[in-house]
Scaffold this motif. Sequence first.
Motif, PDB file in Angstrom:
ATOM      1  N   SER A 247       0.777  -1.337  -0.132  1.00 57.17           N
ATOM      2  CA  SER A 247      -0.114   0.018  -0.021  1.00 57.17           C
ATOM      3  C   SER A 247       0.977   1.324   0.107  1.00 57.17           C
ATOM      4  CB  SER A 247      -0.929   0.055   1.402  1.00 57.17           C
ATOM      5  OG  SER A 247      -1.741   1.351   1.334  1.00 57.17           O
ATOM      6  N   GLN A 248       1.861   1.168   0.814  1.00 55.72           N
ATOM      7  CA  GLN A 248       2.681   2.295   0.833  1.00 55.72           C
ATOM      8  C   GLN A 248       3.465   2.674  -0.396  1.00 55.72           C
ATOM      9  OE1 GLN A 248       5.066   2.885   4.484  1.00 55.72           O
ATOM     10  NE2 GLN A 248       3.465   1.615   5.592  1.00 55.72           N
ATOM     11  N   ILE A 249       3.822   1.816  -1.053  1.00 56.02           N
ATOM     12  CA  ILE A 249       4.742   1.739  -2.343  1.00 56.02           C
ATOM     13  C   ILE A 249       3.715   2.203  -3.477  1.00 56.02           C
ATOM     14  CG2 ILE A 249       5.700   0.369  -4.078  1.00 56.02           C
ATOM     15  CD1 ILE A 249       6.886  -1.495  -1.864  1.00 56.02           C
ATOM     16  N   LYS A 250       2.644   1.623  -3.444  1.00 52.02           N
ATOM     17  CA  LYS A 250       1.574   2.075  -4.572  1.00 52.02           C
ATOM     18  C   LYS A 250       1.263   3.638  -4.266  1.00 52.02           C
ATOM     19  CE  LYS A 250      -2.768   0.756  -6.323  1.00 52.02           C
ATOM     20  NZ  LYS A 250      -4.182   0.195  -6.364  1.00 52.02           N
ATOM     21  N   GLN A 251       0.668   3.925  -3.071  1.00 48.79           N
ATOM     22  CA  GLN A 251       0.452   5.478  -2.994  1.00 48.79           C
ATOM     23  C   GLN A 251       1.734   6.312  -2.950  1.00 48.79           C
ATOM     24  OE1 GLN A 251      -2.329   6.515  -2.831  1.00 48.79           O
ATOM     25  NE2 GLN A 251      -2.274   8.792  -2.128  1.00 48.79           N
ATOM     26  N   GLY A 252       2.807   5.893  -2.502  1.00 46.19           N
ATOM     27  CA  GLY A 252       3.916   6.628  -2.554  1.00 46.19           C
ATOM     28  C   GLY A 252       4.507   7.161  -3.984  1.00 46.19           C
ATOM     29  N   CYS A 253       4.092   5.906  -4.940  1.00 48.72           N
ATOM     30  CA  CYS A 253       4.423   6.216  -6.276  1.00 48.72           C
ATOM     31  C   CYS A 253       3.704   7.307  -6.886  1.00 48.72           C
ATOM     32  CB  CYS A 253       4.307   4.987  -7.013  1.00 48.72           C
ATOM     33  SG  CYS A 253       5.725   3.995  -6.931  1.00 48.72           S
ATOM     34  N   LYS A 254       2.305   7.334  -6.399  1.00 48.88           N
ATOM     35  CA  LYS A 254       1.249   8.542  -6.981  1.00 48.88           C
ATOM     36  C   LYS A 254       1.784   9.674  -6.342  1.00 48.88           C
ATOM     37  CE  LYS A 254      -2.935   5.335  -7.123  1.00 48.88           C
ATOM     38  NZ  LYS A 254      -4.421   5.073  -6.558  1.00 48.88           N
ATOM     39  N   ILE A 255       2.070   9.723  -5.270  1.00 42.89           N
ATOM     40  CA  ILE A 255       2.531  10.971  -4.629  1.00 42.89           C
ATOM     41  C   ILE A 255       3.878  11.465  -5.506  1.00 42.89           C
ATOM     42  CG2 ILE A 255       3.672  11.876  -2.367  1.00 42.89           C
ATOM     43  CD1 ILE A 255       1.847  10.203  -0.732  1.00 42.89           C
TER      44      ILE A 255
END
Length: 273
Positions: A131-139
């Motif tokens: 989850s952190q990787i996925k959202q981090g990429c979006k950010i």
Amino acid sequence: MFIETLDRLNLHVTHSGKGMKCLYIHGGPGAWSKDFEVFFGDYLSETLSMYYLDQRGCGRSEGDKESDYSIDAIINDIECIRKKLDIEEFIIIAHSFGGVIATAYTRKYSKYVKALILINCTLNMEEALKSQIKQGCKILGIDNIESNRNLKENWRNIAFKLIENDLYYKLQYTDYNNYIKVKNIDKDMLNTSMSEQSFSNDSYFYDYTSLSEYIDTPTLIISGEYDFAIGPDHYKSFKFKNSIVINIKGAHNPYIENPIDLEAIIKDFIISV
């Protein structure tokens, strides 16, 4: 106060409030209980007799790089504390990674757990990292990393970029000022031994959702609509037999960002059990 474990580590426990006895299990791995107590303790003090534990190797508790930080060791600590405080039955409140510990303890010692309250908890650390990787990429505005290969390394790379740009807080908070408030408290943390070896501890990365289907203890699951630290839909994989789910329009730390809503939800649940 300090309570000595079976392997002679002194663990820091703070007590306050009145009512049914309740143990707070913090997250991390390797955080501490002080921020939850500071920002939310007053909301619970009229309803619950709270015990705030700093886990071994965390905060104000003892533990060094040679200590055992396995989930089994932490479960043994909790049971030791329960016995030494002469508690026959208690409620457990857990936050974040504390959900792994609370679930494992309740599976083994369910007869002592009156109810389980899981506040933005993960039961699967790998899913939290995804989850952190996925959202981090979006950010960061970069391509998503879908592969499970080198998951921890991928997480470190994304987390470093977020921290470098002072954006990591967006995985956990809706308000930057709340992140700063917690960060200022964490400056006083004395012991970080557990957190320093957390990624090498295999017991943290089991899928503990498999244990939840054997637990019929009344369970309150609180999830955040914008909680990308563990994933806003992670709770859907839980299998507790006797549970209710409440979603908050918040992120990972409702005890500082949504305290009034959180207080009402917890009090209603406690009345019901």
